[in-house]
Design a protein around this motif. Structure first.
Motif, PDB file in Angstrom:
ATOM      1  N   GLY A  83      53.391  71.250  25.282  1.00 27.66           N
ATOM      2  CA  GLY A  83      54.330  70.373  24.544  1.00 27.66           C
ATOM      3  C   GLY A  83      53.842  69.051  24.223  1.00 27.66           C
ATOM      4  N   ASP A  84      53.400  68.377  25.469  1.00 27.30           N
ATOM      5  CA  ASP A  84      52.938  67.276  25.533  1.00 27.30           C
ATOM      6  C   ASP A  84      51.559  66.644  24.764  1.00 27.30           C
ATOM      7  OD1 ASP A  84      55.279  66.631  27.341  1.00 27.30           O
ATOM      8  OD2 ASP A  84      53.953  66.104  28.992  1.00 27.30           O
ATOM      9  N   ARG A  85      50.793  67.748  25.048  1.00 28.37           N
ATOM     10  CA  ARG A  85      49.400  67.615  24.262  1.00 28.37           C
ATOM     11  C   ARG A  85      49.936  67.822  22.764  1.00 28.37           C
ATOM     12  NH1 ARG A  85      46.785  72.071  25.080  1.00 28.37           N
ATOM     13  NH2 ARG A  85      48.109  73.188  26.789  1.00 28.37           N
ATOM     14  N   ALA A  86      50.860  68.523  22.416  1.00 27.10           N
ATOM     15  CA  ALA A  86      51.033  68.796  20.778  1.00 27.10           C
ATOM     16  C   ALA A  86      51.623  67.546  20.371  1.00 27.10           C
ATOM     17  CB  ALA A  86      51.921  69.894  20.593  1.00 27.10           C
ATOM     18  N   ARG A  87      52.535  66.807  21.006  1.00 27.55           N
ATOM     19  CA  ARG A  87      53.231  65.561  20.536  1.00 27.55           C
ATOM     20  C   ARG A  87      52.258  64.552  20.629  1.00 27.55           C
ATOM     21  NH1 ARG A  87      55.664  63.139  18.269  1.00 27.55           N
ATOM     22  NH2 ARG A  87      57.133  62.117  19.301  1.00 27.55           N
ATOM     23  N   VAL A  88      51.416  64.500  21.354  1.00 26.91           N
ATOM     24  CA  VAL A  88      50.366  63.189  21.481  1.00 26.91           C
ATOM     25  C   VAL A  88      49.466  63.224  20.221  1.00 26.91           C
ATOM     26  CG1 VAL A  88      48.472  62.399  22.575  1.00 26.91           C
ATOM     27  CG2 VAL A  88      50.367  62.727  23.921  1.00 26.91           C
ATOM     28  N   LEU A  89      48.956  64.686  19.808  1.00 26.76           N
ATOM     29  CA  LEU A  89      48.235  64.832  18.852  1.00 26.76           C
ATOM     30  C   LEU A  89      49.003  64.600  17.625  1.00 26.76           C
ATOM     31  CD1 LEU A  89      46.298  68.194  19.618  1.00 26.76           C
ATOM     32  CD2 LEU A  89      45.212  65.920  19.147  1.00 26.76           C
ATOM     33  N   ALA A  90      50.385  64.955  17.375  1.00 23.02           N
ATOM     34  CA  ALA A  90      51.202  64.733  16.256  1.00 23.02           C
ATOM     35  C   ALA A  90      51.335  63.294  16.058  1.00 23.02           C
ATOM     36  CB  ALA A  90      52.352  65.201  16.412  1.00 23.02           C
ATOM     37  N   ALA A  91      51.290  62.448  17.011  1.00 22.59           N
ATOM     38  CA  ALA A  91      51.254  61.032  16.731  1.00 22.59           C
ATOM     39  C   ALA A  91      50.191  60.284  16.121  1.00 22.59           C
ATOM     40  CB  ALA A  91      51.629  60.376  18.252  1.00 22.59           C
ATOM     41  N   LEU A  92      48.934  61.174  15.986  1.00 23.74           N
ATOM     42  CA  LEU A  92      47.764  60.598  15.406  1.00 23.74           C
ATOM     43  C   LEU A  92      47.986  60.613  14.025  1.00 23.74           C
ATOM     44  CD1 LEU A  92      44.907  62.060  17.404  1.00 23.74           C
ATOM     45  CD2 LEU A  92      45.946  59.639  17.637  1.00 23.74           C
ATOM     46  N   ALA A  93      47.764  59.434  13.048  1.00 18.74           N
ATOM     47  CA  ALA A  93      47.785  59.301  11.784  1.00 18.74           C
ATOM     48  C   ALA A  93      46.876  60.235  10.985  1.00 18.74           C
ATOM     49  CB  ALA A  93      47.537  58.057  11.370  1.00 18.74           C
ATOM     50  N   CYS A  94      45.702  60.884  11.518  1.00 14.94           N
ATOM     51  CA  CYS A  94      44.922  61.621  10.856  1.00 14.94           C
ATOM     52  C   CYS A  94      45.267  63.077  10.770  1.00 14.94           C
ATOM     53  CB  CYS A  94      43.620  61.742  11.495  1.00 14.94           C
ATOM     54  SG  CYS A  94      43.262  61.697  13.148  1.00 14.94           S
ATOM     55  N   VAL A  95      46.240  63.162  11.954  1.00 18.79           N
ATOM     56  CA  VAL A  95      46.686  64.927  11.928  1.00 18.79           C
ATOM     57  C   VAL A  95      48.080  65.011  10.994  1.00 18.79           C
ATOM     58  CG1 VAL A  95      47.571  66.454  13.874  1.00 18.79           C
ATOM     59  CG2 VAL A  95      45.771  64.880  14.346  1.00 18.79           C
ATOM     60  N   ASP A  96      48.080  66.030  10.370  1.00 21.02           N
ATOM     61  CA  ASP A  96      49.289  66.146   9.533  1.00 21.02           C
ATOM     62  C   ASP A  96      50.060  67.216  10.229  1.00 21.02           C
ATOM     63  OD1 ASP A  96      48.790  64.776   7.152  1.00 21.02           O
ATOM     64  OD2 ASP A  96      46.743  65.790   7.259  1.00 21.02           O
ATOM     65  N   ARG A  97      49.640  68.289  10.914  1.00 21.96           N
ATOM     66  CA  ARG A  97      50.345  69.204  11.496  1.00 21.96           C
ATOM     67  C   ARG A  97      49.686  69.860  12.870  1.00 21.96           C
ATOM     68  NH1 ARG A  97      53.292  67.497   8.286  1.00 21.96           N
ATOM     69  NH2 ARG A  97      54.543  68.426   6.657  1.00 21.96           N
ATOM     70  N   VAL A  98      50.725  70.386  13.882  1.00 24.66           N
ATOM     71  CA  VAL A  98      49.994  70.897  14.918  1.00 24.66           C
ATOM     72  C   VAL A  98      50.795  72.194  15.048  1.00 24.66           C
ATOM     73  CG1 VAL A  98      49.880  70.478  17.516  1.00 24.66           C
ATOM     74  CG2 VAL A  98      49.871  68.379  15.951  1.00 24.66           C
TER      75      VAL A  98
END
Length: 164
Positions: A83-98
């Protein structure tokens, strides 16, 4: 006060598939990549930015904790829960969906999402990339992006453990 929450970008398979279909119905290209992303570092950021540049939207598949453990990434991995790994990725502007996946490979997720571009890191040869047949059969592309030298989660963990 306005908030800048990106938690809406972490979705289940069905929501991700709807999002992909919506973009594709507008004539846009969807890129998919996947990984553990245990400790996010500049190599990951560069890789994800490059992946996103290959299309109009980027979906990142993240291995669940159980699938990371089966990959035998090393003792005590993952260090961060899914859950933490997914949230950190989601915070990146270049990532649209996780999207999380618990299988040993992302094949079922790739089949469900039907992305236009499939991307993996440079440690993979094109013929080794899981899901390539699915994407190529739809007329899509498969791309192996080079690594940023000197950056790996395993190397970072080893440096932290050795104190250097």
């Amino acid at each position: 006060m306005t908030t800048c929450s990106t938690s809406h970008k972490v979705v289940d398979w069905e929501a991700a598939a709807r999002w992909v279909r919506d973009l594709q119905s507008q004539g846009k290209q969807v890129v998919f990549t996947n990984g553990c992303f245990d400790l996010l570092h500049v190599g990951h950021v560069h890789y994800l930015e490059e992946a996103r540049s290959l299309g109009d939207g980027l979906v990142v598949g993240v291995n669940t904790d159980a699938s990371v453990q089966r990959l035998v990434k090393g003792p005590g991995r993952p260090l961060n829960p899914e859950g933490d790994r997914a949230r950190v990725l989601a915070a990146l502007a270049c990532v649209d969906r996780v999207v999380r996946f618990g299988e040993d490979t992302p094949l079922a997720l790739i089949t469900r999402l039907a992305p236009d571009v499939l991307v993996k890191g440079g440690d993979y040869q094109l013929d080794e990339i899981v899901g390539r047949e699915v994407v190529l059969a739809r007329g899509g592309r498969v791309v192996a992006l080079p690594f940023v030298p000197g950056y790996s989660t395993t190397g970072l963990i080893e440096r932290l453990r050795s104190g250097s």
